[in-house]
Design an enzyme around this catalytic site. Sequence first.
Site, PDB file in Angstrom:
ATOM      1  N   ALA A  36      -9.497  53.539   6.092  1.00  0.00           N
ATOM      2  CA  ALA A  36      -9.076  54.563   5.131  1.00  0.00           C
ATOM      3  C   ALA A  36     -10.109  55.677   5.049  1.00  0.00           C
ATOM      4  O   ALA A  36      -9.760  56.874   4.990  1.00  0.00           O
ATOM      5  CB  ALA A  36      -8.862  53.928   3.762  1.00  0.00           C
TER       6      ALA A  36
ATOM      7  N   ARG B 252      -5.946  48.136  -4.977  1.00  0.00           N
ATOM      8  CA  ARG B 252      -5.811  47.075  -5.988  1.00  0.00           C
ATOM      9  C   ARG B 252      -6.866  47.218  -7.086  1.00  0.00           C
ATOM     10  O   ARG B 252      -6.589  47.029  -8.256  1.00  0.00           O
ATOM     11  CB  ARG B 252      -5.944  45.700  -5.322  1.00  0.00           C
ATOM     12  CG  ARG B 252      -4.765  45.304  -4.467  1.00  0.00           C
ATOM     13  CD  ARG B 252      -4.872  43.857  -4.031  1.00  0.00           C
ATOM     14  NE  ARG B 252      -3.848  43.508  -3.060  1.00  0.00           N
ATOM     15  CZ  ARG B 252      -2.595  43.178  -3.365  1.00  0.00           C
ATOM     16  NH1 ARG B 252      -2.213  43.172  -4.628  1.00  0.00           N
ATOM     17  NH2 ARG B 252      -1.725  42.874  -2.420  1.00  0.00           N
TER      18      ARG B 252
ATOM     19  N   HIS C 199       1.410  43.772   4.760  1.00  0.00           N
ATOM     20  CA  HIS C 199       2.071  44.951   5.319  1.00  0.00           C
ATOM     21  C   HIS C 199       3.567  44.992   5.039  1.00  0.00           C
ATOM     22  O   HIS C 199       4.096  46.015   4.609  1.00  0.00           O
ATOM     23  CB  HIS C 199       1.830  45.028   6.831  1.00  0.00           C
ATOM     24  CG  HIS C 199       0.431  45.394   7.201  1.00  0.00           C
ATOM     25  ND1 HIS C 199      -0.021  45.437   8.507  1.00  0.00           N
ATOM     26  CD2 HIS C 199      -0.643  45.731   6.437  1.00  0.00           C
ATOM     27  CE1 HIS C 199      -1.291  45.784   8.527  1.00  0.00           C
ATOM     28  NE2 HIS C 199      -1.700  45.957   7.291  1.00  0.00           N
TER      29      HIS C 199
ATOM     30  N   LYS D 114      -2.718  48.297  12.540  1.00  0.00           N
ATOM     31  CA  LYS D 114      -2.379  47.151  13.376  1.00  0.00           C
ATOM     32  C   LYS D 114      -2.973  45.885  12.738  1.00  0.00           C
ATOM     33  O   LYS D 114      -3.982  45.972  12.020  1.00  0.00           O
ATOM     34  CB  LYS D 114      -2.888  47.355  14.811  1.00  0.00           C
ATOM     35  CG  LYS D 114      -4.391  47.712  14.916  1.00  0.00           C
ATOM     36  CD  LYS D 114      -5.273  46.504  14.808  1.00  0.00           C
ATOM     37  CE  LYS D 114      -6.705  46.827  14.572  1.00  0.00           C
ATOM     38  NZ  LYS D 114      -7.487  45.654  14.114  1.00  0.00           N
TER      39      LYS D 114
ATOM     40  N   ASP E 121      -5.970  40.609  15.193  1.00  0.00           N
ATOM     41  CA  ASP E 121      -7.047  41.551  14.923  1.00  0.00           C
ATOM     42  C   ASP E 121      -7.487  42.318  16.167  1.00  0.00           C
ATOM     43  O   ASP E 121      -7.661  43.539  16.114  1.00  0.00           O
ATOM     44  CB  ASP E 121      -8.251  40.824  14.319  1.00  0.00           C
ATOM     45  CG  ASP E 121      -9.250  41.796  13.717  1.00  0.00           C
ATOM     46  OD1 ASP E 121      -8.891  42.466  12.727  1.00  0.00           O
ATOM     47  OD2 ASP E 121     -10.366  41.912  14.244  1.00  0.00           O
TER      48      ASP E 121
END
Length: 324
Positions: free
Chosen positions: A15, A35, A77, A95, A176
């Site tokens: 982000a 959150r 997601h 991803k 990952d």
Amino acid sequence: MNKLNWAVLGTGVVANQMAQAMQDVGRKLYAVGNRTHSKAVDFANKYGIEKVYDDMNDMFYDDNVDVIYITSPHNTHIDFIMKALENGKHILCEKSITLNSIELEKALKKADGKNLVLAEAMTIYHMPLYKKLMKLVADGEIGDVSMIQANFGSYKDYDMKNRFFNMNLAGGAMLDIGVYAISLARCFLKSKPDNVISTVKFAPSGVDEMSGIVMTNKEGQMTVISLSLHTKQPKRCVICGDKGYIEIMEYPRACKATIVCTETGERKEICEGETERALQYEMEDMEEEISKRSGCMLREYTKDVMEIMTDIRNEWGLKYPEEQ
């Protein structure tokens, strides 16, 4: 097209990279949600973002938001994607885009029904280097591609509670880092592999710690992949044809590759793009897809890769709590 309003869900490393990418081209994220509200406030202050949601779910109902970039853990997601699509938002999602192919099919069906773009933030699909290399391969630069080799290994401490090893956060090497290797291979294969064999070592927590994967498709092209979360490997890919091969190091955000001629041994370096602009390239392609539906987000490759990863995990018997 007028500049789109982007909102980011999450305030982690990626982000921050997207916020920085926006700044680098003289733009800003419109909004941020997290959150933990205080983290969203700190993030907004850092990047001059005007909108912070008291409840991150309010993002989905904000009429001023055009695109949401989802950067939360894998297993969150699908719920966020479905909420965003239901409320008319285009989505770029980190991803792996979903946990499995069933979730992805459900999400894509919703996106199509709403005439919205849902895409995976796979850097490889958007780096200028790969656009250049895919054209060179298509033009016969290294002849017919017969084999692709890809390694990806990170050394992560054996902390079974962190996201890499945590079953409750959909940890493991496949989702990952394996997604990078398989996505890269898919870019240079004529069709999706239909024969896949693999072996796996599980971490004490039950996620996949290390694996070896061999795939072939109907054209006879072979891909060999090695993945590890507790053993460092070079991020190296080699694309082999009958006239030469392409070697790429640090391939997730690569800007340089070497082409070696089989007959003469001559080496040619290809440089295209900048590693530091990886998320800018993703953003630009996403906005092009929204405005022109150009296909530059490589949705079919995303589907193929997710189906491959899902089939492999099914063979291993690896299911996350949400899949039980």
